[in-house]
Design a protein around this motif. Structure first.
Motif, short mmCIF file in Angstrom:
data_model
loop_
_atom_site.label_atom_id
_atom_site.label_comp_id
_atom_site.label_asym_id
_atom_site.label_seq_id
_atom_site.Cartn_x
_atom_site.Cartn_y
_atom_site.Cartn_z
N MET A 180 7.41 13.99 -18.07
CA MET A 180 7.60 12.66 -17.48
C MET A 180 7.02 12.67 -16.08
SD MET A 180 11.50 11.79 -18.71
CE MET A 180 12.12 13.35 -18.11
N VAL A 181 6.06 11.78 -15.83
CA VAL A 181 5.36 11.72 -14.55
C VAL A 181 5.64 10.37 -13.91
CG1 VAL A 181 3.13 11.87 -13.40
CG2 VAL A 181 3.57 13.22 -15.47
N ASP A 182 6.07 10.43 -12.64
CA ASP A 182 6.37 9.22 -11.87
C ASP A 182 5.46 9.17 -10.67
OD1 ASP A 182 7.41 7.19 -10.24
OD2 ASP A 182 9.41 7.46 -11.10
N ARG A 183 4.44 8.24 -10.75
CA ARG A 183 3.48 8.15 -9.65
C ARG A 183 4.13 7.57 -8.40
NH1 ARG A 183 -0.05 4.08 -8.23
NH2 ARG A 183 0.42 2.93 -10.13
N GLY A 184 5.15 6.76 -8.57
CA GLY A 184 5.79 6.16 -7.42
C GLY A 184 6.50 7.18 -6.55
N THR A 185 7.17 8.13 -7.16
CA THR A 185 7.89 9.16 -6.40
C THR A 185 7.11 10.47 -6.32
OG1 THR A 185 9.03 9.89 -8.42
CG2 THR A 185 10.11 8.18 -7.08
N SER A 186 5.94 10.49 -6.93
CA SER A 186 5.11 11.70 -6.95
C SER A 186 5.87 12.90 -7.49
CB SER A 186 4.56 12.00 -5.55
OG SER A 186 3.68 11.00 -5.13
N THR A 187 6.61 12.69 -8.55
CA THR A 187 7.36 13.78 -9.16
C THR A 187 7.02 13.87 -10.64
OG1 THR A 187 9.24 12.32 -9.67
CG2 THR A 187 9.30 13.53 -7.56
N ALA A 188 7.31 15.03 -11.19
CA ALA A 188 7.09 15.27 -12.62
C ALA A 188 8.21 16.15 -13.14
CB ALA A 188 5.74 15.92 -12.86
N GLU A 189 8.65 15.88 -14.32
CA GLU A 189 9.67 16.68 -15.00
C GLU A 189 9.14 17.10 -16.35
OE1 GLU A 189 13.27 14.52 -15.31
OE2 GLU A 189 13.45 14.13 -13.14
N LEU A 190 9.23 18.41 -16.61
CA LEU A 190 8.80 18.95 -17.90
C LEU A 190 10.01 19.59 -18.56
CD1 LEU A 190 6.24 19.34 -15.77
CD2 LEU A 190 5.19 20.35 -17.79
#
Length: 933
Positions: A180-190
């Motif tokens: 899951m990639v969130d461009r708004g928060t610049s985070t990613a969860e795998l």
């Protein structure tokens, strides 16, 4: 939206990766996590391939033709290789392994891989290989490729990739079940089956969080493998912080098999700083078979190529003279170019001592210094001495001669070298004669050392000259032996000039000889010596042989102190003589075939004629009231095949030979035409004398006018009933034959190899005037690629004159010891009996006196992650006994048990037992180097 497998390419995104040493591979792998996929896009199958870039926080994407649409290939989770696939496909370049941690059992390895296994290993961590074009690319120069079974845009700034998610950039590969990639928060969860690959590194985990702006990343419930080092472990959590430091909690480390590790190192919290290449750990526990055996609340360790201070593994042994011996070394990395090891040591029957090793290296010097100190020796518990006390031979005080004394060692070894200059220091001094036998390794070779060298020298090289100065003395550590002379100093200038095939050698030397026992009436001669040795030779070489004629001159001059000289003695004796020589060899060759193998046989006759004028040296003899001669550093040379072609029959420089002789040598070699290996070399030679030799070491036979009459008298005395008379006659007759015999001893040399693993040799000297073997040495040496070592040797040396008449009359020595020959047999081996077990043994036997010199027996257990050695040993710790000159009542024996454990990947005890085995077993050091131990 529809969920179909997608492929993406992002050619501009780069991974930021620190470059560290091999020990920091885990740090490198974690650093990779921080640079995960920050590009995402979606496309239906058979739709264009998108090339996207992040500009000012927004995506800029460009559609490009997809060169090939394809169906997802069927994959097996036992695939070990990569397969080149369509451009832009992460799936086509991924690799998988049989085992979750890439472990492959020995039976499944290739023959080449099995050959690389260390003894005792039943498998290895084998990294799956990719074969696509980008597999070797640096990630900074490779596009980012993404693939997944399906993608779903959840919001304008976020998306979810599900099902076999892959992110590949160059040689890096990241896999997960879901991202899951969130461009708004610049985070990613795998989530799910996280698998991060880097050459030589594998990290697995259940989940991973990334901050794509700061580079922070965390892997939960992680496992890691470093393939090349064979290291694996786990951590509850591995985090890479913004400053690129690493934090691990509940971490473990091992170099054992992954299924059932024999040992494992566990730490509650581990911190790694890639910039300083230093790691720290807290609450460290070492577990062996699940049992905690060592704990430390704090530990520092290196994570790169830099050394780091820390505790090394202890060594333990037990011996007759000291009891339990425990040493615990601590390593101090003081700077990149110097370090120190401090070793507190406890010897049960002697007390506490401290040993220190310092090493220093710079552009010009390589230095190693050793210091040791034992305060107030508690006396030891030598069973041999106690036996002598009980028998009334020595007193209680003599049984513990160093009780309450401080004992110490100083050793310095340094080599220096510049563009034109060089230097050397080799200095060892101990507090007493028995220090090394009581407190060091007590190896048999050490017990055969009579003197410790103390040398300092420096030199300077010019175009045609080498000028040096040295100071040298010795500390004698054997009771009853006289110390050698000191050379304080020796100055030498050696010139070398070449004109075509002509070569001039010019030796100029000045030495000052001194001695600690130089008081008047000590029978010692001290003084200065100057000598010259000038030679001009012509070297002509052809394919079929060579000739080397030579002319030259030698001169000796002394300036003696008159402290012990008799009245009327010349204090400045001198001598000089001209010399000439002619050396020649012819090579004959023929081809042959033996057992289906082609070989080349050579026949190489060698003739060496040498002539030297007789220089009157009568003034060198009988200069003191005790009859001492000038003999600072000279002895008779031992005859062997290589000695047949020397220009002096003495070792040292206090005599100028008179010579008129011809040396004949015959050599034949059998050489494997294909490999160049020498199967067999046989050499036989002898010196033919055309005149008697008037110059001897002590001048006892004068001008030899009555030499034949004296020979007959001495021959008759060999049948005397008086033991001392027989021995003295034998000694004199041997020396007389050296001066008046027409031929030298026969010298025979045989050597070769039956295979690449088996070598043999035989060296004999035969006295023809009494048809007796003078000396001989035979050996067989075997060593193969499977760590099998076997040695068998036999040594014989006919030896007269070690005991004088007082020994015979007062000590009751029996007839069997009269000749005092040195005759010894030696067998040693390290022999594997299974994949993990090896037997270790040595037997060194004194045939002359029917006694053991050294016997050791033990075993080695070797696995992938640890090695254990246990050796029991009994040995003679008298110097003179090893030379065959002591009767049984005087022999002192010692025995001990030595234990060594090495946890591979952490370190080992090493020095004490390893030094004993190195001295005892030929090939041991080569075996250690072969297997990287």
């Amino acid at each position: 939206m529809a969920k179909t497998r997608q492929s993406f390419s992002a050619s501009d995104k780069r991974f930021a990766t620190p470059v560290l040493g091999h020990k920091s591979a885990l740090a490198v792998a974690i650093a990779l996590i921080s640079s995960g996929a920050s590009h995402w896009a979606s496309a239906q199958e058979n739709s264009p391939l998108w090339d996207c870039q992040a500009i000012d926080g927004n995506w800029a994407c460009e559609a490009k033709p997809n060169p090939e649409a394809y169906q997802r290939p069927q994959r097996s989770n036992v695939f070990l290789g990569g397969k080149k696939g369509p451009a832009g496909s992460a799936d086509a370049t991924s690799v998988h392994s049989y085992h979750p941690l890439d472990w492959v059992n020995q039976e499944q390895l290739s023959e080449e891989q099995r050959q690389k296994l260390s003894p005792g290993c039943c498998g290895a961590f084998v990294e799956p290989m990719r074969e696509d074009e980008e597999a070797q690319l640096d990630p900074d120069n490779a596009p980012l490729r993404l693939s997944a079974d399906s993608t779903e845009a959840m919001q304008e700034t976020s998306a979810t990739l599900e099902g076999d998610v892959k992110m590949i950039q160059g040689y890096r590969q990241l896999e997960a079940d879901r991202a899951m990639v969130d461009r708004g928060t610049s985070t990613a969860e795998l989530d799910g089956n996280i698998r991060l690959r880097e050459p030589g590194v594998l990290i697995k985990g259940d989940a991973m969080d990334m901050d794509m702006d700061t580079g922070e990343a965390t892997v939960h419930n992680a496992q890691y493998v470093l393939h090349q080092q064979g290291i694996h472990g786990s951590a509850g959590q591995i985090s890479r912080l913004q400053d690129k430091t690493l934090e691990m909690t509940e971490a473990s480390y091992s170099q054992c098999e992954p299924e059932d590790p024999s040992w494992i190192l566990e730490g509650a919290r581990v911190h790694i700083d890639p910039k300083t290449e230093v790691g720290t750990a807290r609450d460290i526990v070492l577990r062996v078979k699940g049992v905690p055996v060592f704990y430390t609340p704090y530990l520092q360790f290196p994570v790169g190529d830099k050394r780091k201070s820390g505790l090394l593994f202890p060594s333990i042994s037990s011996g007759d003279s000291g009891g339990i011996d425990l040493a615990v070394p601590y390593y101090l990395n003081l700077a990149p170019n110097y370090d120190m090891t401090l070793t507190p040591r406890y010897i049960n029957d002697r007390g506490f001592m401290l040993e220190t090793e310092l090493r220093h290296l710079n552009q010009y010097f390589e230095t190693e210094a050793n210091f040791a100190y034992l305060a107030k020796d508690e006396g030891g518990n030598d069973k041999d001495n106690q036996r002598l006390v009980n028998e009334g031979i020595i007193s209680e005080g003599q049984a513990s001669p160093y009780l309450d004394e401080d004992r110490w060692l100083v050793g310095i070894e340094q080599k220096g070298r510049g563009q034109s200059w060089y230097s050397r220091i080799d200095y060892t001094q101990v507090s007493d004669r028995d220090y090394l036998r009581d407190l060091d390794t007590a190896s048999l070779s050490l017990n055969s050392v009579s003197d410790l060298r103390q040398l300092a020298m420096a030199g300077y090289r010019l175009k045609n000259w080498d000028i040096s100065v040295k100071a040298e003395k010795f500390q004698t550590i054997v009771n009853g032996l006289e110390s050698p002379y000191k050379q304080l100093p020796t100055i030498r200038a050696i010139g070398n000039y070449q004109w075509g095939d002509f070569n001039a050698e010019l030796l100029n030397e000045y030495s000052r000889f001194d001695h600690g026992d130089k008081d008047r009436n000590s029978n010692r001669i001290i003084g200065d010596r100057a000598r010259l040795d000038y030679r001009l030779s012509w070297d002509q070489q052809w394919a079929w042989g060579y000739i080397r004629p030579m002319i030259g001159a030698r001169a000796l001059s002394y300036q003696l102190d008159d402290i012990n000289l008799k009245d009327g003695v010349n204090e400045s004796p001198n001598a000089a003589a001209a010399m000439a020589g002619f050396d020649s060899t012819i090579y004959f060759e023929r081809q042959g075939n033996l057992f289906g193998k082609n070989y080349k046989q050579t026949f190489e006759p060698r003739l060496f004629y040498f002539y030297s004028d007789h220089a009157d040296q009568d003034e060198f003899y009988n200069l003191t009231l005790g009859g001492a001669d000038i003999d600072f550093d000279t002895s008779d040379a031992t005859v062997g095949y290589s000695q047949l072609f020397r220009t002096s029959r003495f070792v040292g420089a206090d005599r100028i030979d008179d010579a008129n002789q011809l040396s004949l040598g015959l050599t034949s070699r059998f050489i494997n035409q294909r490999s160049g290996e020498e199967w067999l070399r046989v050499s036989l030679g002898q010196i033919f004398y055309f005149e008697d030799r008037l110059v001897s070491l002590n001048g006892e036979f004068g001008d030899l006018n009555n030499a034949e009459e004296l020979r007959q008298q001495l021959t008759a005395q060999l049948s005397s009933s008086n033991i001392a008379e027989r021995i003295n006659a034998r000694r004199q007759l041997d020396r007389l034959e050296r001066q008046i015999g027409n031929q030298s001893e026969y010298a025979f040399l045989l050597s070769g190899s039956l295979s690449q693993t088996l070598r043999y040799g035989l060296d004999l000297t035969w006295r023809q005037y009494d048809d007796r073997l003078e000396r001989g040495n035979a050996y067989i040496r075997y060593m193969d690629d499977e760590a099998r070592v076997f040695n068998l040797s036999y040594r014989y040396d006919r030896n007269f004159g070690q005991l004088d008449s007082n020994d015979f009359n007062n000590n009751g020595i029996n007839n069997e010891l009269l000749d005092n020959d040195i005759e010894q047999a030696d067998i040693s081996f390290i022999w594997p009996v299974s994949d993990s077990w090896s037997l270790i043994g040595r037997g060194n036997y004194d045939v002359t006196n029917s006694r053991e010199l050294e016997t050791l027996a033990g075993f080695e257990y070797n696995s992938c992650c640890y090695r254990i050695r246990l050796v029991g040993r009994r040995w003679i710790d008298n110097f003179l006994a090893t030379q065959g000159t002591l009767v049984d009542q005087q022999v002192q024996e010692d025995s001990g048990i030595f234990f060594e454990i090495q946890l591979k990947g952490l370190g080992g005890t090493g020095k004490r037992l390893s030094s004993i085995l190195k001295d005892a077993i030929y090939g041991y050091q080569q075996r250690e180097e072969m297997f990287g131990n």
